[in-house]
Design an enzyme around this catalytic site. Structure first.
Site, mmCIF file in Angstrom:
data_model
loop_
_atom_site.group_PDB
_atom_site.id
_atom_site.type_symbol
_atom_site.label_atom_id
_atom_site.label_comp_id
_atom_site.label_asym_id
_atom_site.label_seq_id
_atom_site.Cartn_x
_atom_site.Cartn_y
_atom_site.Cartn_z
ATOM 1 N N ARG A 129 11.417 -13.776 -3.761
ATOM 2 C CA ARG A 129 12.366 -14.567 -3.217
ATOM 3 C C ARG A 129 11.879 -15.417 -2.199
ATOM 4 O O ARG A 129 12.356 -16.491 -1.901
ATOM 5 C CB ARG A 129 13.393 -13.447 -2.466
ATOM 6 N N TYR A 176 1.104 9.843 -10.228
ATOM 7 C CA TYR A 176 0.385 8.848 -9.559
ATOM 8 C C TYR A 176 -0.311 7.799 -10.355
ATOM 9 O O TYR A 176 -0.150 6.511 -10.344
ATOM 10 C CB TYR A 176 -0.419 9.738 -8.548
ATOM 11 N N GLY A 199 10.152 -8.281 -6.240
ATOM 12 C CA GLY A 199 11.431 -9.119 -5.994
ATOM 13 C C GLY A 199 11.146 -9.819 -4.484
ATOM 14 O O GLY A 199 11.782 -11.024 -4.513
ATOM 15 N N LEU A 255 0.814 -1.237 -0.063
ATOM 16 C CA LEU A 255 -0.138 -0.094 -0.023
ATOM 17 C C LEU A 255 0.785 1.320 0.032
ATOM 18 O O LEU A 255 0.315 2.475 0.044
ATOM 19 C CB LEU A 255 -1.118 -0.114 1.396
ATOM 20 N N ASN A 298 10.813 -3.682 -5.815
ATOM 21 C CA ASN A 298 11.286 -4.086 -4.621
ATOM 22 C C ASN A 298 10.455 -5.188 -3.997
ATOM 23 O O ASN A 298 10.869 -6.245 -3.614
ATOM 24 C CB ASN A 298 11.606 -3.134 -3.537
ATOM 25 N N GLU A 306 7.998 -14.984 -13.486
ATOM 26 C CA GLU A 306 8.370 -15.451 -12.500
ATOM 27 C C GLU A 306 7.404 -16.222 -11.668
ATOM 28 O O GLU A 306 7.871 -16.684 -10.239
ATOM 29 C CB GLU A 306 9.082 -14.348 -11.443
ATOM 30 N N THR A 330 -12.204 6.027 -0.630
ATOM 31 C CA THR A 330 -12.517 5.682 0.775
ATOM 32 C C THR A 330 -12.499 6.640 1.655
ATOM 33 O O THR A 330 -11.660 7.567 1.573
ATOM 34 C CB THR A 330 -11.421 4.425 0.830
#
Ligand code: NAD
Length: 342
Positions: A131, A170, A127, A98, A124, A188, A200
Site C-alpha cells: 500500500r 515456527y 499488504g 521481526l 498484514n 505485486e 544471536t
C-alpha cells in the site's frame, strides 16, 4: 543510566542517546515490528542514532518496554502497542518485520498464535508494504533449514523440516513467511529482503530462554553447576547482536532480493563454551554432564559467502560479546534480587 547499556548519551542537557542529524530527503520513516524485543531494540537504537524516524510496533509478548524506554518521548520515536495479526494502517518507507517469538519455549507456548503471527502477521505487513510502496525485510531464520543434511548451510539448500513436529509452528511459519514475501515480490512488485538469521546473543536477550549461552551465564553467575548435555562435543556458532544489526541494515539497503544468511561461522563445542564462560565469570561452578537431549542437532553453521559479497562480516570477538552479555545478566540478577528484597 544503566538502562542505556553501552549507548553513549547525548549532550549534557539531552536525556537521549546521541542521534545524527539527517536532511529531510535522507531521513526515512521506518517501522520495526517486534521492536521491543532483543534484536529489535538494538536495531531501533541503530536506526534512531542514524537519524531516522522509527515506529516500534510490539504486543509485548516477549518484548519489554524497558528495552526501548530510553527513546520514549524523543521526537523521532513512536511506540505502538499493537498485535501484528491485526492490520495496521500507517505511512512508512521501510518495514523491518521481526515480530515473532524466537526461542523454543516462547514459540511452543502457544503454537497456534505463533503460526498466526508468522502467517497473518506477515501478510498484514506485506499488504502494508504494498500500500505504501515501501521496502520490506523479513527476519527469517536458520531454522528454515531444519535438521540440515549439508554443512555448512548455504542459501541454495532447501532444508529438512518436519512439518508436524513440535518446532513446525515456527519453522514452517517462517518458511511460508518467505513464500509470501516472494509472492508479493513477483505478483505485486513489493521490494523484499529476506535475512536468514542464525543464533544471536547479547544484552537484552532473554535470560530464561533455555539456550546454551544464557543457561551457562546464569549458572556461572549463581555459582550453580554448569549442565552440559552428553559429552558436550556438539558444536554451535553464535553471532553478537551488533553484527546482526549491521547485516540487517546493509541487507535492507542493498539490492539483493534473494535470501541471505547472517551468522557467525566460528564453531565451538558446547564444552568449550562452558569452560570459556565459567572462566570469564570467574566462578567456582563445576561442569556436569547430563543425559543427551533428543533431537539435539550436532552441528549448525552458516555459509556466509553471500553476505560477505555485500561487504558484511561478523566483527565482534566472541570473548568481548560474552563479557558484555555477562555484565548485562549480572545487572539484571542484581536488580531482580534487589526488587525481591523491597
Ligand atoms: P524476541 O522474542 O526478543 O523479539 C520478538 C518480538 O516480537 C518481541 O518484542 C515480541 O513481543 C514481539 N511479538 C511477538 N509476537 C507478536 C505479535 N503477534 N505482534 C506484535 N509483536 C509481537 O526475539 P528476537 O531474538 O529479538 O527475535 C527477533 C526476530 O529475529 C524474530 O522474528 C526471530 O524469529 C528472528 N530470529 C532471531 C534469532 C536469534 O537468535 N535471536 C535467530 C533467528 C531468527
Amino acid at each position: 543510566e544503566k538502562r542505556l547499556g553501552n549507548l553513549e548519551k547525548g549532550s549534557e542537557d539531552s536525556k537521549y542517546p546521541k542521534v545524527k542529524f539527517l536532511m529531510e530527503k535522507d531521513r526515512k520513516r521506518i517501522l520495526v515490528t517486534g521492536g521491543a524485543g532483543f534484536v529489535g531494540s538494538h536495531l531501533v537504537d541503530r536506526l534512531m542514532m542514524d537519524g531516522h524516524e522509527v515506529v516500534v510496533m510490539d504486543n509485548f509478548f516477549t518484548g519489554r518496554k524497558r528495552n526501548v524506554e530510553h527513546w520514549i518521548g524523543h521526537e523521532n520515536f513512536e511506540l505502538l502497542n499493537h498485535d501484528v495479526v491485526e492490520p495496521l494502517y500507517i505511512e512508512v518507507d521501510q518495514i523491518y518485520h521481526l515480530a515473532s517469538p524466537a526461542s523454543p519455549p516462547h514459540y511452543m507456548y502457544n503454537p497456534i498464535k505463533t503460526i498466526k503471527t508468522n502467517t497473518i502477521g506477515t501478510l498484514n505487513m506485506l499488504g502494508l508494504a504494498k500500500r505504501v510502496n515501501g521496502r520490506f525485510l523479513l527476519a527469517s531464520t536458520s531454522e528454515v533449514y531444519g535438521d540440515p543434511e549439508v554443512h555448512p548451510q548455504n542459501e541454495e539448500y532447501w532444508g529438512h523440516v518436519n512439518p508436524i513436529g513440535p518446532r513446525a509452528c515456527y519453522d514452517e511459519g517462517k518458511r511460508v513467511a518467505e513464500t509470501m514475501s516472494y509472492a508479493y515480490a513477483k505478483q505485486e512488485h513489493v521490494q523484499v529482503r529476506v535475512a536468514r538469521i542464525f543464533n544471536t546473543f547479547g544484552p537484552r536477550m532473554h535470560m530464561s530462554d533455555g539456550r546454551v549461552v544464557s543457561n551457562f551465564i546464569l549458572q556461572s553467575l549463581q555459582d550453580q553447576p554448569i549442565t552440559v548435555f552428553g559429552a558436550g562435543k556438539q558444536t554451535r556458532s553464535f553471532q553478537y547482536v551488533s553484527d546482526l544489526v549491521n547485516g540487517l541494515v546493509m541487507l535492507m539497503n542493498s539490492n539483493i532480493s534473494t535470501p541471505v544468511n547472517l551468522g557467525n561461522p566460528e564453531e565451538h563445542s558446547i564444552l568449550e563454551f562452558a569452560t570459556i564462560i565459567k572462566n570469564l565469570v570467574g566462578c567456582k561452578s563445576d561442569v556436569v554432564h547430563v543425559k543427551e537431549q533428543e533431537d539435539d542437532p550436532q552441528r549448525r553453521r552458516p555459509d556466509i559467502t553471500k553476505a560477505m559479497g555485500m561487504g558484511w562480516q561478523p566483527k565482534v570477538p566472541m570473548i568481548e560479546g560474552l563479557n558484555r552479555t555477562i555484565e548485562y545478566f549480572r545487572q539484571e540478577l542484581f536488580q531482580s534480587s534487589h526488587n525481591q528484597k523491597m
